[in-house]
Design a protein around this motif. Structure first.
Motif: not given
Length: 665
Positions: A76-79, A98-107, A118-124, A139-143
């Motif tokens: 519910k926090f994201f589109h 994969i080990d890491t990933a990056k996703v652009n998401a909207r609220s 947001y620009e969200i970076t996933f890592s193990v 790591i969720q960065h507000d851009v």
């Protein structure tokens, strides 16, 4: 040996590295608090994902874990579209692909403008014995601000390209070195350029532009120029005129605008203009057409006279008058039937305004004049079209052997169509003459108003080359700037008036709170009010929501207020408005010099002058205001008492949806 996990993200183009220490010997709580502080400082948020339970939880600002969210609640926090992208990347990491990933998401928000980006970076974060992840960190960065800033930049760039390429003028852009770097399609068409790349090879320089005034770039200001170029005498090989097909003369009006940064350094030069050759040639053709029309009219009259003579000689209908018996005889040439009428009947058959003419012609024949009588007469009988018939009589005396007049013989024919044509031709000729006089007057006044400041500019600029006192140079510069501003004002108003007269201006109605905008419009127009003159702005509404074209209404109001400031040296200027039954009525009153009664009928003419001989503004303000109001469906009325002031009423039709009138004390 402690385990470390490195997570990297970018904040404002600087790299921030977060190191998580997983050693159980170190105080976990302190590590979390330190991590939370770093995240807050970097405008980041940290959350964790458990692949086993598929639960997610945020790390609070105090370094503590918040409550766990099941996938449905966390989504519910994201589109919803972005949730699918996040899920795809998370599953790929959990499956060890994969080990890491990056996703652009909207609220998630009701409106797109309210969304956070947001620009969200996933890592193990940790792995199990099988090497698969047992915990993920995000790591969720507000851009949002950066995204909106980029969107604004993209919109500005798109608007620039749209305006540049769709402008109704030829547009060219030169860099700070005077090299042509951009040109729009209209300019390409004007100069015969097939492709933009054909002229953007660095060889086309501003200094070689035939419409450039050769002013050094370091000293250049906004410059308006009119040029006549004969390409047959143009000797610049690098312009490759044969490739463009430019031949003959070109009449061209251009404006050269240098662009400087805050330090005053030149960054580029815009040149806009348009080819007025067709307009000039059209004017020449028009003058030639007028001469040919006059000549044709003379030929037509002569031709009609020849036809009339031929018909009178051959005889369409025959007529006889016998002065001894006072009898008028009409003979049908085809049937040979005769109709006899007395003098009294002939006179009454004519229309009232021609009865005296008929009586005079009969008297001359009764006195046996030996001169022929040619007379056109309007009679009471009407034709099938309901027009009163005109007959042209051509009578000649018939003499006996003794040389005495025995009778008068002649012909008559119906000239109703010819008379109607001549009447229409006279009306149209008068209209054409009036239109030509108006055009000549406008062109004469326009030429004078343009030449006056231009001569001032040339005169003061010429003083710089002669012997002069350096102390006088600021005066020369001020006069040149003043004349340049006057020239630019007149030219802009002439171009805008031409646009209005060609019905090229677009009008768009929007719901506007006129009560909140009225005072701002008035303040803009009254910005140059003379000292000692009191501005009075009356506001009868708290809120008035009406559908009007606010842009053009503000232009009307600001111009009227500015004109009132020019005419008022003492007293007050009062601006007010009222809404009543679908009409928004604006009123401007001043205590200025006013207009004489003989000036008021011409108040909306082009370049109308005041009693002192000076122009009111650019001389076109009231003409522009009248056209704007008329094209918006409204009316304008001006009343003036000479020496006491002027009152102007502007009424614009509109519909009000909200009306909140102020309570009267």
């Amino acid at each position: 040996m402690p385990q470390y996990l490195y997570a990297t993200t970018k904040v404002n183009k600087t790299k921030t590295t977060i190191i998580l220490c997983m050693n159980q010997d170190i105080d976990i709580k302190k590590q979390k608090a330190r991590l939370a502080l770093i995240m807050k400082t970097s405008n980041l948020r940290l959350w964790f994902y458990d692949p086993t339970t598929r639960h997610s939880c945020y790390l609070s600002e105090e370094g503590e874990y918040e409550r766990e969210y099941i996938p449905a609640d966390f989504a519910k926090f994201f589109h919803r579209d972005d949730v699918d992208k996040m899920s795809y990347e998370i599953f790929a990491i959990c499956e060890g692909k994969i080990d890491t990933a990056k996703v652009n998401a909207r609220s998630r928000a009701k409106n797109e403008s309210d969304c956070r980006h947001y620009e969200i970076t996933f890592s193990v974060m940790s792995r199990g014995a099988d090497g698969l992840p047992t915990s993920l960190m995000a790591i969720q960065h507000d851009v949002t601000d950066e995204y909106r800033r980029q969107q604004k930049i993209n919109q500005l760039l798109m608007r620039y390209h749209t305006i540049f390429n769709s402008s109704l003028l030829d547009m060219l852009y030169y860099d700070k070195n005077g090299v042509l770097t951009d040109i729009n399609e209209r300019a390409c068409a004007a100069f015969g350029v097939k492709t933009r790349e054909q002229v953007l090879d660095g060889s086309f320089l501003l200094k070689n532009n035939p419409f450039f005034s050769q002013i050094p770039l370091s000293e250049m200001t906004n410059t308006l120029a009119g040029s006549i170029i004969d390409f047959r005498d143009f000797n610049l090989p690098e312009y490759r005129l044969d490739d463009f097909g430019l031949k003959g003369k070109m009449y061209y009006e251009s404006t050269i605008n240098p662009i400087r940064n805050e330090q005053g350094e030149l960054e580029g030069v815009y040149m806009s203009g348009h080819d007025v050759s067709e307009m000039v040639n059209s004017y020449h053709r028009q003058q030639n057409s007028v001469r040919q029309l006059q000549k044709a009219n003379d030929n037509i009259r002569q031709y009609i006279a020849n036809i009339d003579y031929a018909l009178s000689v051959s005889g369409v209908q025959l007529v006889n008058y016998y002065p001894h018996s006072y009898t008028f005889e009409l003979i049908n040439r085809e049937t040979r039937q005769k109709l006899r009428m007395s003098q009294l009947r002939c006179i009454r058959l004519a229309s009232p305004r021609f009865r005296r003419t008929v009586n005079s012609a009969l008297n001359r024949m009764d006195h046996l004049t030996k001169r022929g009588i040619i007379q056109a007469i309007e009679i009471e009988i009407r034709d099938k079209k309901g027009r009163q018939i005109w007959l042209l009589f051509n009578m000649v005396p018939m003499l006996n052997e003794q040389g005495e007049v025995e009778r008068y013989f002649g012909t008559y024919r119906d000239i109703t169509d010819m008379v109607e044509t001549e009447q229409r031709l006279a009306v149209e000729t008068k209209k054409a003459q009036e239109t030509e006089l108006l055009k000549q007057a406008f062109l004469t006044n326009m030429s004078y108003e343009i030449r006056t400041p231009l001569n001032n500019i040339i005169g003061y600029a010429g003083l710089f080359t002669g012997e002069h006192d350096q102390k006088d140079e600021p005066v020369f510069i001020d006069q040149i700037k003043h004349s340049t501003n006057e020239l630019l004002l007149v030219v802009n108003d002439i171009l805008y008036l031409s646009r209005l007269e060609a019905n090229m201006e677009e009008y768009k109605k929007d719901m506007v709170d006129f009560a909140s905008s009225f005072e701002a419009y008035c303040r803009n127009g009254l910005s140059n009010i003379n000292p000692g003159v009191q501005p009075i702005i009356q506001q009868p509404f708290n809120k008035l929501l009406v559908d009007i074209d606010s842009h053009h209404v503000s232009m009307v109001l600001e111009r009227l207020c500015a004109l009132a400031c020019m005419m008022t040296q003492h007293g007050s200027i009062t601006a007010s408005y009222e809404y009543h039954r679908g009409d928004l009525t604006i009123r401007i009153d001043d205590t200025g010099s006013g207009f004489k009664a003989e000036v008021l009928p011409h108040i909306f003419d082009h370049f109308t002058r005041r009693e002192n001989g000076g122009l009111l503004g650019s001389g076109l303000d009231l003409a522009i205001v009248q056209l704007l109001v008329k094209q918006m469906g409204g009316t304008i009325e001006v009343q003036s008492d000479y020496g006491k002031g002027v009152s102007v009423w502007v009424s614009i039709p509109c519909t009000a949806s909200v009306i909140e009138r102020k309570r009267e004390n």
